[in-house]
Structure formats: C-alpha cells, structure tokens
Scaffold this motif. Structure first.
Motif, PDB file in Angstrom:
ATOM      1  N   UNK A 202      47.010 -25.239  52.585  1.00 53.35           N
ATOM      2  CA  UNK A 202      47.728 -23.627  52.393  1.00 53.35           C
ATOM      3  C   UNK A 202      47.796 -23.709  50.521  1.00 53.35           C
ATOM      4  N   UNK A 203      48.490 -24.310  50.004  1.00 55.21           N
ATOM      5  CA  UNK A 203      49.640 -23.897  48.777  1.00 55.21           C
ATOM      6  C   UNK A 203      47.756 -23.435  47.777  1.00 55.21           C
ATOM      7  N   UNK A 204      46.468 -24.693  47.899  1.00 52.47           N
ATOM      8  CA  UNK A 204      45.553 -24.307  46.850  1.00 52.47           C
ATOM      9  C   UNK A 204      45.187 -23.137  47.015  1.00 52.47           C
ATOM     10  N   UNK A 205      44.906 -22.974  48.670  1.00 52.91           N
ATOM     11  CA  UNK A 205      44.372 -21.039  48.925  1.00 52.91           C
ATOM     12  C   UNK A 205      45.306 -20.445  49.290  1.00 52.91           C
ATOM     13  N   UNK A 206      46.269 -20.281  48.451  1.00 50.37           N
ATOM     14  CA  UNK A 206      47.143 -19.297  48.299  1.00 50.37           C
ATOM     15  C   UNK A 206      46.805 -18.918  46.368  1.00 50.37           C
ATOM     16  N   UNK A 207      46.892 -20.202  46.038  1.00 50.13           N
ATOM     17  CA  UNK A 207      46.470 -20.444  44.520  1.00 50.13           C
ATOM     18  C   UNK A 207      45.590 -19.768  43.874  1.00 50.13           C
ATOM     19  N   UNK A 208      44.463 -20.095  44.742  1.00 55.70           N
ATOM     20  CA  UNK A 208      43.159 -19.707  45.747  1.00 55.70           C
ATOM     21  C   UNK A 208      43.259 -18.631  44.732  1.00 55.70           C
ATOM     22  N   UNK A 209      43.825 -17.170  46.181  1.00 50.29           N
ATOM     23  CA  UNK A 209      43.655 -15.913  46.065  1.00 50.29           C
ATOM     24  C   UNK A 209      44.984 -15.696  44.529  1.00 50.29           C
ATOM     25  N   UNK A 210      45.554 -16.228  43.552  1.00 49.84           N
ATOM     26  CA  UNK A 210      46.167 -15.355  42.473  1.00 49.84           C
ATOM     27  C   UNK A 210      45.180 -15.946  41.585  1.00 49.84           C
ATOM     28  N   UNK A 211      44.586 -16.467  41.399  1.00 49.39           N
ATOM     29  CA  UNK A 211      43.468 -17.520  40.862  1.00 49.39           C
ATOM     30  C   UNK A 211      42.577 -16.353  40.159  1.00 49.39           C
ATOM     31  N   UNK A 212      42.636 -16.079  41.447  1.00 47.88           N
ATOM     32  CA  UNK A 212      41.449 -14.822  41.719  1.00 47.88           C
ATOM     33  C   UNK A 212      41.938 -13.333  40.202  1.00 47.88           C
ATOM     34  N   UNK A 213      43.077 -13.639  39.781  1.00 48.58           N
ATOM     35  CA  UNK A 213      43.136 -12.003  39.456  1.00 48.58           C
ATOM     36  C   UNK A 213      44.631 -13.348  38.437  1.00 48.58           C
ATOM     37  N   UNK A 214      43.388 -13.841  37.790  1.00 46.46           N
ATOM     38  CA  UNK A 214      44.281 -15.115  36.478  1.00 46.46           C
ATOM     39  C   UNK A 214      44.851 -14.042  35.380  1.00 46.46           C
ATOM     40  N   UNK A 215      43.835 -13.705  34.925  1.00 43.40           N
ATOM     41  CA  UNK A 215      44.569 -12.488  33.532  1.00 43.40           C
ATOM     42  C   UNK A 215      45.787 -12.202  33.569  1.00 43.40           C
ATOM     43  N   UNK A 216      45.971 -11.449  34.605  1.00 49.42           N
ATOM     44  CA  UNK A 216      47.103 -10.786  35.078  1.00 49.42           C
ATOM     45  C   UNK A 216      48.777 -11.711  35.375  1.00 49.42           C
TER      46      UNK A 216
ATOM     47  N   UNK B 193      51.725 -18.160  55.486  1.00 50.18           N
ATOM     48  CA  UNK B 193      50.525 -18.301  55.182  1.00 50.18           C
ATOM     49  C   UNK B 193      50.427 -18.950  56.210  1.00 50.18           C
ATOM     50  N   UNK B 194      50.687 -20.074  56.552  1.00 45.24           N
ATOM     51  CA  UNK B 194      49.510 -20.803  57.600  1.00 45.24           C
ATOM     52  C   UNK B 194      49.551 -19.883  59.017  1.00 45.24           C
ATOM     53  N   UNK B 195      49.964 -19.430  59.402  1.00 44.49           N
ATOM     54  CA  UNK B 195      50.097 -18.735  60.511  1.00 44.49           C
ATOM     55  C   UNK B 195      48.204 -17.161  59.850  1.00 44.49           C
ATOM     56  N   UNK B 196      47.953 -17.312  58.867  1.00 43.21           N
ATOM     57  CA  UNK B 196      47.513 -15.909  58.370  1.00 43.21           C
ATOM     58  C   UNK B 196      45.736 -16.768  58.595  1.00 43.21           C
ATOM     59  N   UNK B 197      46.043 -18.012  57.200  1.00 43.06           N
ATOM     60  CA  UNK B 197      45.772 -18.647  57.083  1.00 43.06           C
ATOM     61  C   UNK B 197      45.249 -19.446  58.442  1.00 43.06           C
TER      62      UNK B 197
END
Length: 671
Positions: free
Chosen positions: A1-15, A401-405
C-alpha cells in the motif's frame, strides 16, 4: 500500500524533490541557531574569562583599564609582543580583575581582597579587584559588534528558514492536490470498468465515500502527515548530527529515544488499526444511508417512515460516535502527555549525567555547549511530538488508502481491445445458462435467433429472466454456459465498448443527466453533431411534447430530469438511442408507465426508432407487441413458448392466458 502511494507521489517527483530540498534548507537554517548561540556564549560572553595580555598601547580589541591596555589572548596576533597575563573571573554575580595568571577552572571564592580557586584538592590564590559595571562593560565592549553580527545572522537564518518552510509546504500542497486529482480520476475511471456484479452488492454511498472521504483523508496524508513526519525526520537527523558534534556520550543517551518512538508507533497501530477500519466502514454506511434516503425520500414520506428511517440512522450514527470516542481515548493516551513525560525523563537523565560528569570532573563541557545541547534536546521533542500527534492521521490515511486501493483492485471486465465492423444485428442465443450469485440459475437453456431488422419481444412474469437476457446481450454479465453470437461471431470475443457503440437501450425509467436536453441526447459524443441531435428529436416527435419549452433543446435538465414529465424524459431517451444509429435496440418496458395523453406520440416514436434495426422489446403491456416478428414467453428462466402473436393465441397456452388476463377476459395465469 505504501509502495503504491509512493508511486503516485513519485509521478510528481520534481515537485516532491524540490519540496524536500526546501525542507532540508529550512532545517539547516533553523538548526544553525544553537551553534551561533554557542559561539556567542563561549567566545563573546564567557570568553571574558580567557587569559588577557597587557599590551603596549591602543590596538584593535584592546581595553584600557587603570592606565594600562589589555587584549584577550585568543584575539591577540600569534607571535606579537605582549606583557604579563591577567584574568577577569566571575564569582557569584560580581567580576574581579586578577593581575596575574591563575587557573579559571575550579570552585571560586573571594575573601579579604584575594580570590581562591580550588580544583582536584589544590588551592591557588591571587589578589583580586572587584570591577564596577562600567569596567565590566569596557571589557565586553570589543565583543559587542561581533555579538550584533551573530544576532543578525541568527535572525537572517530564521528568515531564510521561514521562506523555505513556506516554499516546501506550498509545494507539498501542490503535489498533494495533483496526487489526489490523479487518484480520484483513477478511481472514477475504474468504477466504469468493474463488472456490474460489483454494483449488485455494493451500495452507491460506500463507493462515493471511497471516492470523496477516503481520498480526502489520503490528501491529509501528503499535506499534513508527510509535511510533519517528513520534516520531523529531517529535523531529527539534523538534531542528532548536531548532538553528536557537541558531545558523543550525551548524544548516545538521547539516541535511546528512537527505539522508544518506533515501539510507540507499533503499539499505537495495533491498538487503533481495527478501530480505524471500523470508523471508515461506518462513515461509508452513513453515506450509503444518506444516499438511499435522498433517492427514496418520496417513498419514505408517502409511507410515513420518517421516524423509522431516523431511528436506523441514529443507530449507525451512534455506533460511529462510539468508535470515534474509543479512538479519541487512544489518541489522548498516546498524544502530548506521553511526549511530555518522555521529554521530562530525558531531561532528568541528561541533568543527572551532566551532574555526575561535573562532580567527577570527567570530560567537562563549556556553558555554551551545554546551552546548545539543552536547546537541541528541547527541539528534539518538537518533531517527536509532531510525529506522535500525526499517528492518528497516519493511521486513518493508511486505512483510507487500503479502502481506496481495495476498490482499485476490484477486477475489471475482461475484454479485448479493438473495433467491431458495422454489425447487421443477427443475434443467436445457444443453450445459455446464467446465474447472478453463482448458485441459482436465472436463465436455463435459452436458445433463440433474431434476424437483422426483426423485432423480438420477451414477455413473462417478474423474475422470469427477461432483463437477464438483455444484460447478457450487452455483456453486462457473462453466461455460465452456452454461447451468444452476433453476426456469427462469439460475443465473448468482441470488445465491449466497441460493441456497445452499435447498441442502444431505452429503459422504463429513463435516466437523464444534469445539463440540457441536447446534451442528454448526444451525451457529449463528438461524433454526434447538433444537427443530428435536432433531427433525432424531431424524428421521435419531441417537438410535440417539448416544443413549448422557452429554451428549446437548450432547456436545462436538472438531476434525473426531475422537472420533466415521464413522457418527456422517455422521448429524450428515444432521441438519444436514435442519434447513435444502433444496429441493435433494446426497449426495456419503455412504455410501461406512459400516460394515455403521451402514448400516441410514444408509439409513433417507437416505430421510427425500430425501423431498420434488430429490436428487442421487454413488455408487460402485451398490446404493444402484437406486430413483433417473434414473441418469446419466459417462465422461471426458460422459454416455454415462442412464435408470433397469432400463433401463440392459437396455441392457447400461457401467452393466451396472459392476454386474456390483461384484456379482462380470463383469469390470471398461475405460476
């Protein structure tokens, strides 16, 4: 779950990287303060007790006292000539001039004009003259410019820290908004791809709760939790670095805080995890109940069910309150008070250790270093308290996050991509079996053929399987056994979206979206021009029932078309079906609830709509299907009779008895 949230954040890694960079700069700027304070104390304030040299005359940093010039040894150029060494020592609140060298490290006392310094059992004495306030200030005067410069640097660093703190918080807000936007879009898009079975068992309010409430909680994770926990982690790293630079042994004592904090977080998660899951589930139930109540408000009022509905809501709402109260108890027990107790415990340990070192004169540290260490220790508990106070939000965000995923992990409809050539509408069902729950079949061995351009009617009592046949035709569900073919191709091999673009359905209760009449006909399809919309509406006779509206086809349509009559809404749905030019048309009880005034217009629209396409009609009003090319009579999931109206009437079976019942010429059909 944390990995997937991290992937969403990493998609905006520049910011994210820019925000973390600003955070690091803000932390470095702020944590430089105690080191500046240490220098101010040790060098420019306590430094007055450094050895002083008598010098020959005025010089930078030199002080005139009783006709002689004196300069501090640490500020006098190395190798430059100088006279004897003198000292300025503080005893109590008074300062004394000692005209000779004497150790400054030790217990001091003054009596009869002499100063005594005792250390390690040895006593040294020297004459001492008490300095007036003006004399003391004279010795401090050379340090004042440096103190002002350091103070200005300190203030400047605080300003720099404030600017970078603002920048990193702003960037985190922007990143969180983008993550939330993408997450909501993904969830909303996924809802369109999950099988229809999902909506059979999941209340709409729970889905809405996940798309709105749970994603908003995830936003708090990035904006509040990540900002506080992330900054706290950087602060902790910076503070521990500073502590180790000041004193390794005392820093090791403070290092014990980290395993305590980790254990604290584990215990909190165990205590609050299940409760948070329950709270989020109850929030979904509350939303589902509100949604259901709004949808059925007319029924509730008509049957005087307000009190019962309120009682049911109070039961769920009360349980939600109790679970939230349980969570508050845990948060209160593990919040600020526990952080304060730990802070006091570490302060006591630090003071005890410092006292032991002073008593045994082991590795003594300067007052400036002690001040800086105390300052850093005070600051150390600020991020600890921030982390502790964010545990509740962190756990809520994790559960959300668990519920959304979990919703995003719902399996999508199987299908193949691509386009479907223009279909003719030749439909064949071959021994089809189907079950909604996987246990009880609602269709049993259904077989029939509909040739292009034919009208096939499905009749039967409620629950006989009529709508299930159409659900399979649209591939809302898949058959358990058997095969469905369109133009000779197996339906399961055809892409769902491409297939449905050549099909249309008109429901008994037509669904209209908020917008205008024209937008409800085109549904935003760029391939349907405004001219085609106008033509479709005129072709179904909509101008006869809708022509009086002040804005014409641009008349606003509110939620579900609440301001329009059923006949008007039905004509709009007919025009919608006609505008997309389908090869296969399904009319699901399309005329069941039409008033007699609108029926003539609707019947004419139906004839226009059915012309040149394969049409399936589900009807209870048997008078509307007399001209059907094929009538299928369903009973308990099986086709028990088939043929034209005349053939079935001649058979004098179930269909005959149904017609007799509706016309009032016979008894009801027994199941």
């Amino acid at each position: 779950m944390w990995k997937r949230l991290g992937a969403y954040a990493w998609s905006h890694r520049r910011v994210l990287v820019a925000a973390l960079g600003m955070l690091a700069l803000a932390v470095v700027s702020e944590l430089s303060g105690p080191f500046i304070a240490k220098r101010m104390i040790d060098v420019h304030i306590s430094g007055i007790e450094q050895p002083w040299y008598e010098v020959s005359g005025p010089a930078p940093q030199a002080v005139l006292y009783r006709g002689h010039w004196y300069a501090r040894a640490d500020e006098w150029p190395a190798g430059a000539p100088h006279g004897g060494e003198v000292r300025i020592l503080q005893v109590g609140r008074a300062f004394y001039f000692v005209p000779q060298a004497i150790p400054a490290d030790g217990e001091r006392s003054v009596a009869d004009g002499r100063i005594r310094v005792q250390r390690q059992g040895q006593v040294e004495e020297a004459p001492a003259v008490r300095l007036s306030a003006a004399d003391v200030f004279a010795f401090y005067r050379p340090e004042v410019p440096a103190l002002w410069r350091l103070a200005l640097v300190y203030v400047g660093l605080l300003a720099v820290s404030a600017v970078f703190t603002y920048g990193h918080q702003l960037l985190l807000q922007v990143m969180a908004g983008r993550v939330l936007q993408q997450l909501r879009r993904d969830v909303f898009a996924h809802i369109h791809r999950v099988p229809m079975r999902f909506f059979d068992t999941t209340p709409a309010g729970r889905v809405v709760s996940r798309v709105t409430n749970d994603t908003e909680t995830i936003r708090d994770l990035f904006v509040t939790v990540l900002a506080n926990v992330g900054s706290s982690a950087v602060y902790l790293a910076g503070i521990y670095t500073a502590l180790f630079l000041l004193d390794v042994r005392m820093a090791l004592i403070c290092l014990l805080l980290l395993p305590l904090l980790a254990g604290w977080m584990v215990l909190y998660r165990r205590a609050a995890g299940a409760i948070n899951h329950r709270v989020r589930a109850l929030v979904g139930e509350v939303n589902a109940m509100i949604n259901e109540t709004i949808q059925g408000i007319s029924v509730i009022r008509a049957f005087h069910r307000e009190r019962r509905t309120l009682a049911e809501f109070d039961a769920v709402n009360g349980e939600l309150f109790r679970e939230q109260t349980r969570l508050l108890r845990i948060n209160s027990a593990t919040g600020w008070n526990l952080a304060g107790a730990l802070r006091n415990l570490f302060f006591a340990a630090l003071i005890a250790y410092f006292g032991w070192r002073t008593l045994h004169r082991v590795n003594l540290i300067s007052f400036g270093a002690l001040y800086a260490f105390t300052d850093y220790l005070t600051r150390l508990f600020q991020p600890v308290t921030q982390v502790v106070n964010q545990l509740a939000n962190l756990e809520q965000a994790r559960v959300s996050a668990e519920r959304v995923f979990a919703l995003l992990d719902e399996p999508e409809e199987d299908g193949v991509s691509g386009e479907v050539p223009k279909i003719r509408g030749h439909v064949v069902f071959e021994d089809v079996y189907f079950s909604y729950d996987g246990r009880r079949d609602v269709l049993k061995g259904i077989s029939f053929e509909a040739r292009p351009g034919q009208t096939v009617a499905l009749v039967g009592h409620t629950g006989s399987g009529k709508s299930s046949v159409m659900n399979l035709l649209f591939r809302f569900y898949e058959p358990r056994a058997g095969r469905i073919r369109i133009d000779g191709r197996d339906l399961s091999t055809l892409p769902r979206r491409a297939l449905r673009r050549q099909m249309a359905i008109v429901l008994q209760d037509p669904f209209l979206f908020t917008g205008t009449i024209a937008s409800n006909v085109s549904l935003g399809n760029p391939d349907i021009s405004r001219a085609q919309v106008d033509e479709a509406l005129r072709a179904v006779g909509a101008d006869r029932l809708l022509g009086h509206l002040p804005n014409g086809w641009d008349e606003p349509v509110h939620e579900r078309g609440s301001t329009l009559s059923l006949g008007q809404r039905q004509l709009i749905s007919f025009a919608r079906a006609l505008a997309c030019q389908p090869a296969i048309l399904v009319l699901d009880e399309a005329t069941a609830n039409i008033d007699s005034e609108s029926e003539a217009v609707i019947q004419e629209a139906l004839e226009v709509l059915k012309r040149g396409r394969t049409t399936f009609v589900i009807a209870h009003r048997l008078s509307t299907i007399r001209n059907a090319d094929l009538i299928l009579v369903l009973h308990q999931g099986r086709i028990v009779e088939r043929g034209t109206h005349d053939e079935l009437m001649a058979l004098r079976g179930r269909y005959f008895r149904m017609v007799q019942t509706q016309t009032g010429l016979g008894a009801p059909v027994a199941d």
